[in-house]
Scaffold this motif. Sequence first.
Motif, mmCIF file in Angstrom:
data_model
loop_
_atom_site.group_PDB
_atom_site.id
_atom_site.type_symbol
_atom_site.label_atom_id
_atom_site.label_comp_id
_atom_site.label_asym_id
_atom_site.label_seq_id
_atom_site.Cartn_x
_atom_site.Cartn_y
_atom_site.Cartn_z
ATOM 1 N N THR A 90 -60.704 70.583 -53.298
ATOM 2 C CA THR A 90 -60.720 69.121 -53.372
ATOM 3 C C THR A 90 -59.356 68.568 -53.761
ATOM 4 O O THR A 90 -59.000 67.454 -53.374
ATOM 5 N N SER A 91 -58.591 69.344 -54.503
ATOM 6 C CA SER A 91 -57.255 68.872 -54.893
ATOM 7 C C SER A 91 -56.352 68.679 -53.697
ATOM 8 O O SER A 91 -55.440 67.843 -53.720
ATOM 9 N N SER A 92 -56.581 69.426 -52.621
ATOM 10 C CA SER A 92 -55.763 69.269 -51.420
ATOM 11 C C SER A 92 -56.273 68.157 -50.519
ATOM 12 O O SER A 92 -55.567 67.743 -49.585
ATOM 13 N N LEU A 93 -57.477 67.644 -50.782
ATOM 14 C CA LEU A 93 -58.035 66.570 -49.968
ATOM 15 C C LEU A 93 -57.724 65.198 -50.539
ATOM 16 O O LEU A 93 -57.548 64.234 -49.777
ATOM 17 N N LYS A 108 -56.514 56.813 -46.772
ATOM 18 C CA LYS A 108 -56.347 58.057 -47.530
ATOM 19 C C LYS A 108 -57.642 58.370 -48.284
ATOM 20 O O LYS A 108 -58.393 57.451 -48.657
ATOM 21 N N VAL A 109 -57.855 59.643 -48.519
ATOM 22 C CA VAL A 109 -59.034 60.058 -49.276
ATOM 23 C C VAL A 109 -58.840 59.675 -50.745
ATOM 24 O O VAL A 109 -57.869 60.086 -51.384
ATOM 25 N N ALA A 110 -59.767 58.868 -51.260
ATOM 26 C CA ALA A 110 -59.687 58.435 -52.656
ATOM 27 C C ALA A 110 -60.579 59.278 -53.559
ATOM 28 O O ALA A 110 -60.237 59.523 -54.719
ATOM 29 N N ALA A 111 -61.705 59.720 -53.035
ATOM 30 C CA ALA A 111 -62.635 60.499 -53.868
ATOM 31 C C ALA A 111 -63.653 61.177 -52.971
ATOM 32 O O ALA A 111 -63.799 60.837 -51.779
ATOM 33 N N GLY A 153 -53.026 76.007 -45.544
ATOM 34 C CA GLY A 153 -52.583 75.074 -46.559
ATOM 35 C C GLY A 153 -52.329 73.674 -46.037
ATOM 36 O O GLY A 153 -52.079 72.761 -46.830
ATOM 37 N N GLU A 154 -52.384 73.463 -44.718
ATOM 38 C CA GLU A 154 -52.183 72.145 -44.124
ATOM 39 C C GLU A 154 -53.465 71.740 -43.398
ATOM 40 O O GLU A 154 -53.918 72.436 -42.478
#
Length: 209
Positions: A90-93, A108-111, A153-154
């Motif tokens: 989740t840290s990468s999202l 952008k992904v906020a949560a 990683g991407e």
Amino acid sequence: MKTLLATTATLAILSMGPVWAQSATQPRADEPLMEETAPGAAMPADEAPETGSAPSEVPAGMPRADAPMTGEATATASFIGEQQDGNWLTSSLIGLDVTNPEGETLGKVAALEIGPDGQVVSVVIEAGGFLGMGARQVAVPYEAVQHVTVTPGEHQLILAATAEDLETAPDFVTRVQKRQEEDAVRVQQEMGAGQPAVVDPANPPGAAQ
């Protein structure tokens, strides 16, 4: 002569009577004396009378004082040594761009919303605005977002929608925000109930229309 002997024997017997009485009442030197117990003193355990009463019952659910103590159960946790192939963190999202199939950036992904079973339910997207000003949050089902791994990683998130679709979508309200709005409405109602109604002098109540 016989009378003299009888008299002498009688006197001898009478003179020995007190001696016999004293020896009968006095204890012998080798016999222990009886110890008197003071009033209120506790009796020795080996001399206490048996009452025959049964031991007191222990209420159900409570351990007995003489019951053995049992140790607390300890759970053994399992550990994972590395991230599995194909799994996302989740840290990468968070903060990752969400685009549509045409390559247009939607936000952008906020949560990530997680359900009671631990599964991801929805993706919260921060869309609109400029430099973080005026942005709003909308949410889409997690299954509606396509996850693409470009390189290790991407990642890339693709949503089949347009920028106009996100502009007309309802704002995503969290439980905290909803509770704050309900509290604000209740406070306004309580404050309004304690204030007199404002009367317009030009249109007083009951005036003819």
